[in-house]
Enzyme design. Structure first.
Site, short mmCIF file in Angstrom:
data_model
loop_
_atom_site.label_atom_id
_atom_site.label_comp_id
_atom_site.label_asym_id
_atom_site.label_seq_id
_atom_site.Cartn_x
_atom_site.Cartn_y
_atom_site.Cartn_z
N ASP A 8 0.85 -1.18 0.00
CA ASP A 8 0.00 0.00 0.00
C ASP A 8 0.89 1.24 0.00
O ASP A 8 1.68 1.45 0.92
CB ASP A 8 -0.90 -0.01 1.24
N ASP B 225 -2.82 2.52 -6.12
CA ASP B 225 -1.82 2.60 -5.05
C ASP B 225 -1.74 1.39 -4.14
O ASP B 225 -1.05 1.42 -3.13
CB ASP B 225 -2.07 3.86 -4.22
N GLU B 226 -2.43 0.29 -4.49
CA GLU B 226 -2.31 -0.89 -3.64
C GLU B 226 -2.57 -2.16 -4.43
O GLU B 226 -3.28 -2.15 -5.43
CB GLU B 226 -3.24 -0.82 -2.42
#
Length: 360
Positions: free
Chosen positions: A11, A104-105
């Site tokens: 993350d 983003d993860e």
């Protein structure tokens, strides 16, 4: 030997805001939010802004009340996507079992990995180091035997940290975990659990399956299992794509129809660009409109044949637009294509059950 998988959840730390601070050194160390302002919604907040209570999805006006010296930056989603692709390239150096959740993860299954590294902890550390060297940004990671535990763990030592929940630690860890930290339990559910005197995992574990289903419906089965560290969801790198969308949130609201049509043309061209790269076609086009007052409107058109190009998107979008009177400023426009040909080329990912040999 009992089989366990090795799952990593990576993350990025305050991703959009961190990108802006990286690209503009003048923003570093200052409270920054991406999106927001007087009429928008915060897309991301830097850690400096979070100290004042600024959070993503918060109305910009509220964010400015909490932090009057907040620096509001216009989103640059193309830039965020560019960096996200660089990060995914790093993931694929280790495994092809990568399931992105957003820009983003992502989850990674490294039970078997391309580098033959036995320790999932070492892999996560290497990945975070490579991300920093490549992008200048930090990431946090969680490592455990399933996606739920890895997701919970990645939030434990943020920013720029990682946590491993070893198989021998799962039950103790889950019993001590505050209920609001459970992935999948939001504010409304956690408040309801507090009313039932369920404050952490050990309290939840005392409830029978039947009682949890009575109280929370189908979700009760999920809560019963995860508090015992049981979650069978596999890392799925080949999700069947059901739609392709392009949206644009405007820094200044659109006040006339010419501006709306100009933006619809640009969005139609970008949609065609994304589709052509993936050889995707679709039969249903949906127009999404969000107004200044945050009300939302969608309308769709389905054809018997596939849409061919941006001109068809644009002309159809204009007709869908004209179905609703233009009576208030527009802050977002989006076009999405669904009913895709991806269902015709369905991919199946098969994951092997491999013994868990080493975690740390």
């Amino acid at each position: 030997m009992q089989s366990h998988r090795k799952i990593i959840h990576v993350d990025m730390d305050a991703f959009y805001a961190s990108v802006e601070q990286h690209d503009n050194p003048e923003l570093r160390g200052k409270p920054v939010c991406v999106g927001g302002g007087q009429y928008g919604v915060v897309a991301a907040a830097s850690y400096e802004a979070r100290k004042y209570g600024v959070r993503s999805a918060m109305p910009g006006r509220m964010a400015l009340e909490k932090c009057p010296h907040l620096i509001v930056v216009k989103p640059r989603f193309q830039r965020y996507k560019e960096i996200s692709m660089q990060i995914r390239e790093i993931f694929h150096q280790y495994t092809d079992l990568v399931e992105p959740l957003s820009l983003d993860e992502a989850y990674l299954d490294v039970t078997e990995n391309k580098k033959g590294i036995s320790s999932a902890n070492d892999i996560a550390r290497e990945i975070r180091k490579k991300i920093y060297e490549k992008t200048g940004l930090t990431a946090s990671a969680g490592i455990s035997v399933n996606k739920f535990l890895a997701k919970v763990a990645s939030d434990y030592h943020k920013p720029n940290g990682q946590k491993t929940i070893h198989p021998t630690q799962i039950l103790e860890f889950m019993e001590d975990l505050p209920i609001e930290k459970f992935y999948g339990i939001g504010k409304v559910t956690s408040n309801k659990m507090h009313e039932l005197h369920i404050f952490k995992g050990s309290d939840l574990k005392k409830k029978s399956l039947e009682e949890l289903i009575r109280l929370f419906g189908k979700s009760g089965n999920y809560y019963y299992n995860v508090v015992r560290g049981i979650h069978h969801g596999e890392v799925k790198p080949h999700r069947i794509q059901k739609s392709v969308a392009v949206e644009e949130t405007f820094w200044d609201n659109l006040l006339d129809e010419d501006a709306v049509f100009a933006q619809l043309k640009t969005i139609s061209q970008e949609l065609e660009n994304r589709l052509s790269k993936k050889e995707i076609k679709g039969k249903t086009l949906t127009l999404k409109i969000k107004y200044k007052d945050f009300t939302q409107y969608t309308r769709s058109k389905t054809k018997e044949t596939y849409f061919l190009n941006y001109f068809e998107f644009y002309e159809t979008a204009k007709k869908l637009w004209e179905l609703r009177p233009f009576d208030k400023p527009v802050r977002l426009l989006g076009l999405s294509l669904s009913n895709l040909n991806t269902l015709e080329k369905k991919q199946v990912s098969v994951q092997l059950k491999i013994p868990f040999t080493e975690y740390e």
